[in-house]
Structures are given as C-alpha cells and as structure tokens.
Design a protein around this motif. Sequence first.
Motif, PDB file in Angstrom:
ATOM      1  N   CYS A 191      98.384  -1.435 -50.933  1.00  0.00           N
ATOM      2  CA  CYS A 191      99.299  -2.527 -51.281  1.00  0.00           C
ATOM      3  C   CYS A 191      98.629  -3.890 -51.169  1.00  0.00           C
ATOM      4  CB  CYS A 191     100.496  -2.530 -50.350  1.00  0.00           C
ATOM      5  SG  CYS A 191     101.542  -1.080 -50.468  1.00  0.00           S
ATOM      6  N   LEU A 192      99.074  -4.786 -52.016  1.00  0.00           N
ATOM      7  CA  LEU A 192      98.664  -6.173 -51.932  1.00  0.00           C
ATOM      8  C   LEU A 192      99.558  -6.856 -50.907  1.00  0.00           C
ATOM      9  CD1 LEU A 192      96.803  -8.297 -53.393  1.00  0.00           C
ATOM     10  CD2 LEU A 192      98.852  -8.919 -54.672  1.00  0.00           C
ATOM     11  N   ALA A 193      98.972  -7.691 -50.072  1.00  0.00           N
ATOM     12  CA  ALA A 193      99.739  -8.488 -49.115  1.00  0.00           C
ATOM     13  C   ALA A 193      99.622  -9.942 -49.544  1.00  0.00           C
ATOM     14  CB  ALA A 193      99.190  -8.299 -47.705  1.00  0.00           C
ATOM     15  N   LEU A 194     100.739 -10.640 -49.560  1.00  0.00           N
ATOM     16  CA  LEU A 194     100.773 -12.035 -49.979  1.00  0.00           C
ATOM     17  C   LEU A 194     101.399 -12.848 -48.860  1.00  0.00           C
ATOM     18  CD1 LEU A 194     100.153 -13.956 -52.360  1.00  0.00           C
ATOM     19  CD2 LEU A 194     102.475 -13.498 -53.181  1.00  0.00           C
ATOM     20  N   TYR A 195     100.688 -13.890 -48.437  1.00  0.00           N
ATOM     21  CA  TYR A 195     101.135 -14.739 -47.335  1.00  0.00           C
ATOM     22  C   TYR A 195     101.269 -16.176 -47.793  1.00  0.00           C
ATOM     23  CZ  TYR A 195     100.176 -10.844 -44.236  1.00  0.00           C
ATOM     24  OH  TYR A 195     100.203  -9.615 -43.622  1.00  0.00           O
TER      25      TYR A 195
ATOM     26  N   VAL B  19      97.723 -16.872 -49.543  1.00  0.00           N
ATOM     27  CA  VAL B  19      96.544 -16.023 -49.392  1.00  0.00           C
ATOM     28  C   VAL B  19      96.958 -14.613 -49.796  1.00  0.00           C
ATOM     29  CG1 VAL B  19      94.871 -14.996 -47.800  1.00  0.00           C
ATOM     30  CG2 VAL B  19      95.481 -17.403 -47.575  1.00  0.00           C
ATOM     31  N   ALA B  20      96.173 -14.007 -50.672  1.00  0.00           N
ATOM     32  CA  ALA B  20      96.413 -12.637 -51.116  1.00  0.00           C
ATOM     33  C   ALA B  20      95.278 -11.754 -50.604  1.00  0.00           C
ATOM     34  CB  ALA B  20      96.461 -12.579 -52.640  1.00  0.00           C
ATOM     35  N   CYS B  21      95.620 -10.576 -50.141  1.00  0.00           N
ATOM     36  CA  CYS B  21      94.594  -9.617 -49.697  1.00  0.00           C
ATOM     37  C   CYS B  21      95.176  -8.221 -49.798  1.00  0.00           C
ATOM     38  CB  CYS B  21      94.150  -9.914 -48.261  1.00  0.00           C
ATOM     39  SG  CYS B  21      95.409  -9.606 -46.997  1.00  0.00           S
ATOM     40  N   TRP B  22      94.320  -7.232 -49.729  1.00  0.00           N
ATOM     41  CA  TRP B  22      94.803  -5.863 -49.647  1.00  0.00           C
ATOM     42  C   TRP B  22      95.230  -5.596 -48.219  1.00  0.00           C
ATOM     43  CZ3 TRP B  22      96.058  -4.068 -54.021  1.00  0.00           C
ATOM     44  CH2 TRP B  22      95.299  -4.345 -55.155  1.00  0.00           C
TER      45      TRP B  22
ATOM     46  N   ASP C 250      87.637 -13.235 -44.019  1.00  0.00           N
ATOM     47  CA  ASP C 250      87.418 -14.537 -44.649  1.00  0.00           C
ATOM     48  C   ASP C 250      87.943 -14.536 -46.075  1.00  0.00           C
ATOM     49  OD1 ASP C 250      86.166 -15.410 -42.356  1.00  0.00           O
ATOM     50  OD2 ASP C 250      84.137 -15.103 -43.131  1.00  0.00           O
ATOM     51  N   TRP C 251      88.628 -15.610 -46.434  1.00  0.00           N
ATOM     52  CA  TRP C 251      89.133 -15.764 -47.791  1.00  0.00           C
ATOM     53  C   TRP C 251      88.257 -16.734 -48.556  1.00  0.00           C
ATOM     54  CZ3 TRP C 251      93.431 -17.922 -44.542  1.00  0.00           C
ATOM     55  CH2 TRP C 251      93.325 -19.292 -44.379  1.00  0.00           C
TER      56      TRP C 251
ATOM     57  N   GLU D 294      93.697 -12.652 -56.808  1.00  0.00           N
ATOM     58  CA  GLU D 294      92.398 -12.087 -56.475  1.00  0.00           C
ATOM     59  C   GLU D 294      92.344 -11.763 -54.991  1.00  0.00           C
ATOM     60  OE1 GLU D 294      88.952 -14.125 -58.099  1.00  0.00           O
ATOM     61  OE2 GLU D 294      90.280 -15.130 -59.522  1.00  0.00           O
ATOM     62  N   GLU D 295      91.661 -10.665 -54.678  1.00  0.00           N
ATOM     63  CA  GLU D 295      91.541 -10.212 -53.297  1.00  0.00           C
ATOM     64  C   GLU D 295      90.918 -11.290 -52.433  1.00  0.00           C
ATOM     65  OE1 GLU D 295      89.440  -6.671 -50.696  1.00  0.00           O
ATOM     66  OE2 GLU D 295      89.109  -6.760 -52.843  1.00  0.00           O
ATOM     67  N   LEU D 296      91.533 -11.505 -51.268  1.00  0.00           N
ATOM     68  CA  LEU D 296      91.102 -12.511 -50.306  1.00  0.00           C
ATOM     69  C   LEU D 296      90.968 -13.891 -50.952  1.00  0.00           C
ATOM     70  CD1 LEU D 296      88.680 -10.353 -48.163  1.00  0.00           C
ATOM     71  CD2 LEU D 296      90.858 -11.339 -47.421  1.00  0.00           C
ATOM     72  N   GLY D 297      91.921 -14.208 -51.821  1.00  0.00           N
ATOM     73  CA  GLY D 297      91.955 -15.504 -52.482  1.00  0.00           C
ATOM     74  C   GLY D 297      92.945 -16.433 -51.803  1.00  0.00           C
ATOM     75  N   GLN D 298      92.518 -17.674 -51.618  1.00  0.00           N
ATOM     76  CA  GLN D 298      93.402 -18.711 -51.121  1.00  0.00           C
ATOM     77  C   GLN D 298      93.761 -19.620 -52.297  1.00  0.00           C
ATOM     78  OE1 GLN D 298      91.821 -22.148 -49.348  1.00  0.00           O
ATOM     79  NE2 GLN D 298      93.541 -22.473 -47.982  1.00  0.00           N
ATOM     80  N   TYR D 299      95.047 -19.871 -52.476  1.00  0.00           N
ATOM     81  CA  TYR D 299      95.549 -20.664 -53.601  1.00  0.00           C
ATOM     82  C   TYR D 299      96.371 -21.834 -53.056  1.00  0.00           C
ATOM     83  CZ  TYR D 299      94.518 -16.366 -56.150  1.00  0.00           C
ATOM     84  OH  TYR D 299      93.910 -15.257 -56.680  1.00  0.00           O
TER      85      TYR D 299
END
Length: 137
Positions: free
Chosen positions: A2-6, A98-101, A108-109, A128-133
């Motif tokens: 799963c993708l986790a979105l924070y 921040v998105a990550c698996w 680190d993002w 995108e994985e480990l992306g900070q937006y």
Amino acid sequence: MCLALYLFTDAVLEASSWNVERRGMYLEPANESKDRGALAWPREGRQLYYLGSATGCGCGWQPVTEWDDEDERLHKLQDRASLAALLEEQQGKRAFLVACWEGDQGKDWEQRGTITPEQVLDPSFEFEELGQYLVGA
C-alpha cells in the motif's frame, strides 16, 4: 503493498476514520503504534496526519487506470476531489505531503516540488515513492 500518504501542516484538522458504509478519504493523526517511522520525520512543529482513501488504506491514491472497475474508479476520483479540497484549505499553512510505500516511513524523502489541487484532480497523477510535495496554489 500500500501507498501511505501523510500531511504535515500547521493547522489542527478534524480527524476521521475509515467507514465501510461511507467509504472515502479519511484523516487520522499519526500515532506511535501505526506511524512510528513517519513520526521520526522532521516536523518542525507541524501536525502530522495519515491520509487514507476509500479502500481503507492508501491504495486508492494510485492513478485511475483502465483496469479499475467502475466502483473503484468512482471512489478514486472522489478521493482525489476530497484531497484537492483539503489542499486548497492548506495553502499558506506551511503544509506538505509525503508519499511512501508502507514500511518505508521514516526513510529519507526527496523533494518533488509543489503540488496543486489541479494536479491531484488529474486521474493519471501518480505520487512518487518517498516524495515530498509542498502544497501550493
């Protein structure tokens, strides 16, 4: 997986939880038992929230595809509309996503630039994985 979105934000937001009868985006404060790795990320005084989707996890944040059935497609589009509205509200609040698996929380993002509500509404947009937006206009 799963993708986790924070969401990191200066704002205190009303929490919600996943509801099988009213499926949609939900917003939970990060907690030690489930989000320990995410809580290790630098927050600089910001609140930290997990953003779940209609699936009950972050899988609904994946792009809308031709393989999605009609119900799944509808829920993904509704979740994206809810997220776009949330991003509108967060503009000017030092907010970022921040998105990550799942399992990669705390790693680190990489900065991916600014994210706008319009980008999120694009059904083909993919985090995108480990992306900070950074949340922007």
